[in-house]
Every structure is written in structure tokens, then in C-alpha cells.
Motif scaffolding. Structure first.
Motif, mmCIF file in Angstrom:
data_model
loop_
_atom_site.group_PDB
_atom_site.id
_atom_site.type_symbol
_atom_site.label_atom_id
_atom_site.label_comp_id
_atom_site.label_asym_id
_atom_site.label_seq_id
_atom_site.Cartn_x
_atom_site.Cartn_y
_atom_site.Cartn_z
ATOM 1 N N TRP A 1 4.628 7.318 2.680
ATOM 2 C CA TRP A 1 4.999 6.001 3.178
ATOM 3 C C TRP A 1 4.579 4.926 2.173
ATOM 4 C CZ3 TRP A 1 7.731 5.481 7.654
ATOM 5 C CH2 TRP A 1 7.732 6.568 8.536
ATOM 6 N N VAL A 2 5.270 3.801 2.227
ATOM 7 C CA VAL A 2 4.894 2.640 1.431
ATOM 8 C C VAL A 2 5.066 1.403 2.310
ATOM 9 C CG1 VAL A 2 7.193 2.206 0.462
ATOM 10 C CG2 VAL A 2 5.183 1.436 -0.781
ATOM 11 N N THR A 3 4.190 0.433 2.126
ATOM 12 C CA THR A 3 4.368 -0.826 2.843
ATOM 13 C C THR A 3 5.033 -1.836 1.909
ATOM 14 O OG1 THR A 3 2.190 -1.695 2.235
ATOM 15 C CG2 THR A 3 2.341 -0.414 4.280
ATOM 16 N N SER B 1 -0.871 12.570 10.054
ATOM 17 C CA SER B 1 -1.398 11.276 9.601
ATOM 18 C C SER B 1 -1.308 11.208 8.101
ATOM 19 C CB SER B 1 -2.857 11.101 10.039
ATOM 20 O OG SER B 1 -3.670 12.077 9.436
ATOM 21 N N ALA B 2 -1.253 9.994 7.600
ATOM 22 C CA ALA B 2 -1.203 9.779 6.154
ATOM 23 C C ALA B 2 -2.279 8.796 5.780
ATOM 24 C CB ALA B 2 0.164 9.233 5.739
ATOM 25 N N ALA B 3 -2.966 9.070 4.688
ATOM 26 C CA ALA B 3 -4.081 8.215 4.274
ATOM 27 C C ALA B 3 -3.647 7.324 3.141
ATOM 28 C CB ALA B 3 -5.256 9.087 3.804
ATOM 29 N N PRO B 4 -4.074 6.064 3.112
ATOM 30 C CA PRO B 4 -3.725 5.168 2.011
ATOM 31 C C PRO B 4 -4.410 5.595 0.734
ATOM 32 C CG PRO B 4 -5.333 4.116 3.448
ATOM 33 C CD PRO B 4 -4.932 5.409 4.107
ATOM 34 N N THR B 5 -3.764 5.250 -0.389
ATOM 35 C CA THR B 5 -4.294 5.665 -1.686
ATOM 36 C C THR B 5 -5.444 4.764 -2.079
ATOM 37 O OG1 THR B 5 -2.741 4.244 -2.780
ATOM 38 C CG2 THR B 5 -2.052 6.505 -2.418
ATOM 39 N N GLN B 6 -6.584 4.968 -1.464
ATOM 40 C CA GLN B 6 -7.791 4.221 -1.822
ATOM 41 C C GLN B 6 -8.995 5.122 -1.555
ATOM 42 O OE1 GLN B 6 -7.499 0.853 0.752
ATOM 43 N NE2 GLN B 6 -8.083 1.979 2.565
ATOM 44 N N SER B 7 -10.022 4.972 -2.324
ATOM 45 C CA SER B 7 -11.213 5.777 -2.154
ATOM 46 C C SER B 7 -12.332 4.910 -1.637
ATOM 47 C CB SER B 7 -11.623 6.413 -3.492
ATOM 48 O OG SER B 7 -11.877 5.413 -4.441
ATOM 49 N N GLN C 1 0.829 -1.200 0.000
ATOM 50 C CA GLN C 1 0.000 0.000 0.000
ATOM 51 C C GLN C 1 0.867 1.254 0.000
ATOM 52 O OE1 GLN C 1 -3.682 -0.100 2.505
ATOM 53 N NE2 GLN C 1 -2.633 -1.801 3.503
ATOM 54 N N VAL C 2 0.321 2.316 -0.573
ATOM 55 C CA VAL C 2 0.992 3.619 -0.597
ATOM 56 C C VAL C 2 0.174 4.587 0.245
ATOM 57 C CG1 VAL C 2 1.815 5.507 -2.031
ATOM 58 C CG2 VAL C 2 1.905 3.152 -2.889
ATOM 59 N N PHE C 3 0.840 5.341 1.110
ATOM 60 C CA PHE C 3 0.172 6.309 1.972
ATOM 61 C C PHE C 3 0.591 7.718 1.565
ATOM 62 C CE2 PHE C 3 -0.384 2.449 4.143
ATOM 63 C CZ PHE C 3 -1.426 2.586 5.034
ATOM 64 N N LEU C 4 -0.398 8.596 1.386
ATOM 65 C CA LEU C 4 -0.177 9.969 0.952
ATOM 66 C C LEU C 4 -0.365 10.939 2.113
ATOM 67 C CD1 LEU C 4 -2.229 9.957 -2.384
ATOM 68 C CD2 LEU C 4 0.153 9.283 -2.034
ATOM 69 N N SER D 1 5.725 -4.248 6.184
ATOM 70 C CA SER D 1 6.530 -3.283 6.927
ATOM 71 C C SER D 1 6.421 -1.910 6.279
ATOM 72 C CB SER D 1 8.001 -3.713 6.966
ATOM 73 O OG SER D 1 8.151 -4.977 7.580
ATOM 74 N N PHE D 2 6.403 -0.862 7.104
ATOM 75 C CA PHE D 2 6.358 0.506 6.603
ATOM 76 C C PHE D 2 7.774 1.006 6.319
ATOM 77 C CE2 PHE D 2 2.085 0.465 8.239
ATOM 78 C CZ PHE D 2 1.406 1.418 7.484
ATOM 79 N N VAL D 3 7.912 1.747 5.194
ATOM 80 C CA VAL D 3 9.185 2.367 4.831
ATOM 81 C C VAL D 3 8.897 3.800 4.386
ATOM 82 C CG1 VAL D 3 11.216 2.268 3.346
ATOM 83 C CG2 VAL D 3 10.095 0.158 4.032
ATOM 84 N N PRO D 4 9.656 4.795 4.898
ATOM 85 C CA PRO D 4 9.452 6.166 4.435
ATOM 86 C C PRO D 4 9.979 6.344 3.014
ATOM 87 C CG PRO D 4 11.303 6.067 5.959
ATOM 88 C CD PRO D 4 10.669 4.708 5.975
#
Length: 264
Positions: free
Chosen positions: A42-44, A124-130, A30-33, A55-58
């Protein structure tokens, strides 16, 4: 800086994540914006056996080349990152924990990422999903289920060595040999020959000697190269069955006008 389009494409195709030493860490999840800028933050990464861990990675200082995402951390560091639920949003405390783990100042990271001191209002960062609806103002219910993700990893199964040693074996062969034998021949003497052979006409003694010869086998050995031997590997693909139990949520209704209950 990695663009939203680049990271979206990597997420869609399951791009590969590599570390500082070029070793594969896992697949992009997942990608977080950032809530305010909309930039990828962030990206998992799917790691572990079958890629079941996340795992999360910046994405700060990360780069994209083709379908590969390069991050400035090694594989073990990413795998050992704090375990945080990838569903929903990252809370302020989650981000602080992750930034601390990756050795980055939380405030400094915000400033370098967003270019101002304000950072994220809620951090906070939201995942790229609607979602398609406002969950806070909607009476609907979200149904979730587990999905099986099956991958492969390369493990060492053994070692094969080439070792040379000397053995002795019996060898039998044949070789033709010749030898001489004595054969007695009698030839009649004619009257004309008799007068010339014994002119005295007297009897006497006489001796003759014949040397006999024979061949015998002679054995000699020499060392000669006969072949080259080396080890090589080939990849054999076979199907292996993986069994797992998956859970899912079901939603049922109660109190419908027609008196029936329904499951979704």
C-alpha cells in the motif's frame, strides 16, 4: 511489480502519483510493506488543499516511471477512499474495507499479491519505518507532534475574453485647396499699338467672359488592418503567508531524586 527500492525512493523525494487519465492525484506519502514478504503493498497519497489529506491506494497493478507512480484509479476515487489512520499498522478490517472500496476481492487480492493462498497471517501491513526498539517490551514513551505540510493547487480565478465591436469617433484634418480669382490688369497702349487695335477709330461695346476654377475636398474611406490583438498569460510568483496552529506532545518527569521536574 514495483520493487521496494523504487517505492522507497519515491517516498523519499515525494514522487508524483497520477491516475488512469494522467491527471495528477497528489504526492507519495508513506509506504506499507507486507509483514511476511517485505513487498510494497500500500501507499498513501497526499491529496486535497495543501496535501493535508492522506488516502490509501493499493500498489497492485501500479507502475513506476522516473519519479512518477501510476495507479489504475482516477483522482476522485482516490480522494474519496475510506479515511484510515496512516500511523501504525493496517488492521485486517482496514484492509478489507479498502479492498472492498477499490472493487477487489480480499482473498483474490491476497493470492495475486503473494502468490499463495496463505496471504497475510494477520492481514496487516507495516509502514516502512524502523522504531529502534520493541515497543511491546520497552518502557519508553513515544512523543508525537503535528507538522505543517504546505503545498499548492491550481484553481480557476476568472476568465478573460476578446470581443470586437465598432465605435465612431470624430476626426478633423486639413487639406490644401486652390481656387482661381479674377484680377484686373491695366496695360497702357502705345501709339503704335493704338492704330492697330481700333482701325475704325469709333467707340463701341465689347464683352469678355473668364471661367474660374477651384479645388474642393473629396472624402473617401477605406478599411485597412492596423494590428493583431491576442490574449496571453504569464505566471507571476508571489509569497503568501500561511498561518496555522500546530500541536505537539510534551513529556515531563516527576519524582526525580533531585526533586526537579523536566520537560522534553
Amino acid at each position: 511489480m514495483i520493487s521496494t527500492q523504487q517505492i522507497h525512493e519515491l517516498s523519499q523525494i515525494g514522487g508524483t502519483v497520477v491516475g488512469t487519465d494522467g491527471e495528477k492525484i497528489g504526492k507519495v506519502g508513506q509506504v506499507f510493506l507486507d509483514d511476511h514478504t517485505g513487498e510494497p503493498e500500500w501507499v498513501t497519497v497526499h491529496t486535497g488543499l495543501f496535501g493535508l489529506s492522506e488516502s490509501f491506494v493499493p500498489l497492485t497493478d501500479a507502475s513506476v516511471v522516473g519519479d512518477t507512480l501510476s495507479v489504475p484509479y482516477d483522482k476522485q476515487m482516490v480522494k474519496d477512499a475510506p479515511r484510515i489512520d496512516a500511523a501504525g499498522e493496517l488492521s485486517q478490517s482496514d484492509e478489507q474495507e479498502l479492498y472492498g472500496y477499490y472493487g477487489r476481492s480480499y482473498d483474490t487480492a491476497d493470492q495475486s499479491t503473494f502468490g499463495t493462498e496463505q496471504g497475510l497471517d494477520a492481514h496487516s501491513a507495516a509502514p516502512t519505518q524502523s522504531a529502534g526498539f520493541d515497543a511491546a517490551n520497552d518502557d519508553s514513551m513515544t512523543r508525537s507532534e503535528e507538522q505543517l505540510r504546505v503545498g499548492t493547487e491550481e484553481v480557476q480565478t476568472g476568465k478573460v475574453k476578446l470581443r470586437k465591436h465598432v465605435v465612431t469617433e470624430d476626426v478633423t484634418t486639413t487639406v490644401p485647396v486652390s481656387h482661381e480669382e479674377v484680377r484686373l490688369e491695366r496695360v497702357p497702349v502705345t501709339d503704335a499699338q493704338a492704330s492697330g487695335i481700333n482701325e475704325t477709330g469709333e467707340l463701341g461695346s465689347e464683352e469678355q467672359e473668364v471661367t474660374l476654377h477651384a479645388e474642393r475636398p473629396v472624402v473617401d474611406k477605406e478599411t485597412v488592418p492596423v494590428e493583431r490583438v491576442r490574449l496571453d498569460t504569464e505566471t507571476v510568483v508571489e509569497d503568501e503567508r500561511v498561518d496555522a496552529q500546530l500541536r505537539k506532545e510534551q513529556i515531563e518527569t516527576e519524582g526525580l531524586d533531585d526533586g526537579t521536574n523536566r520537560q522534553v
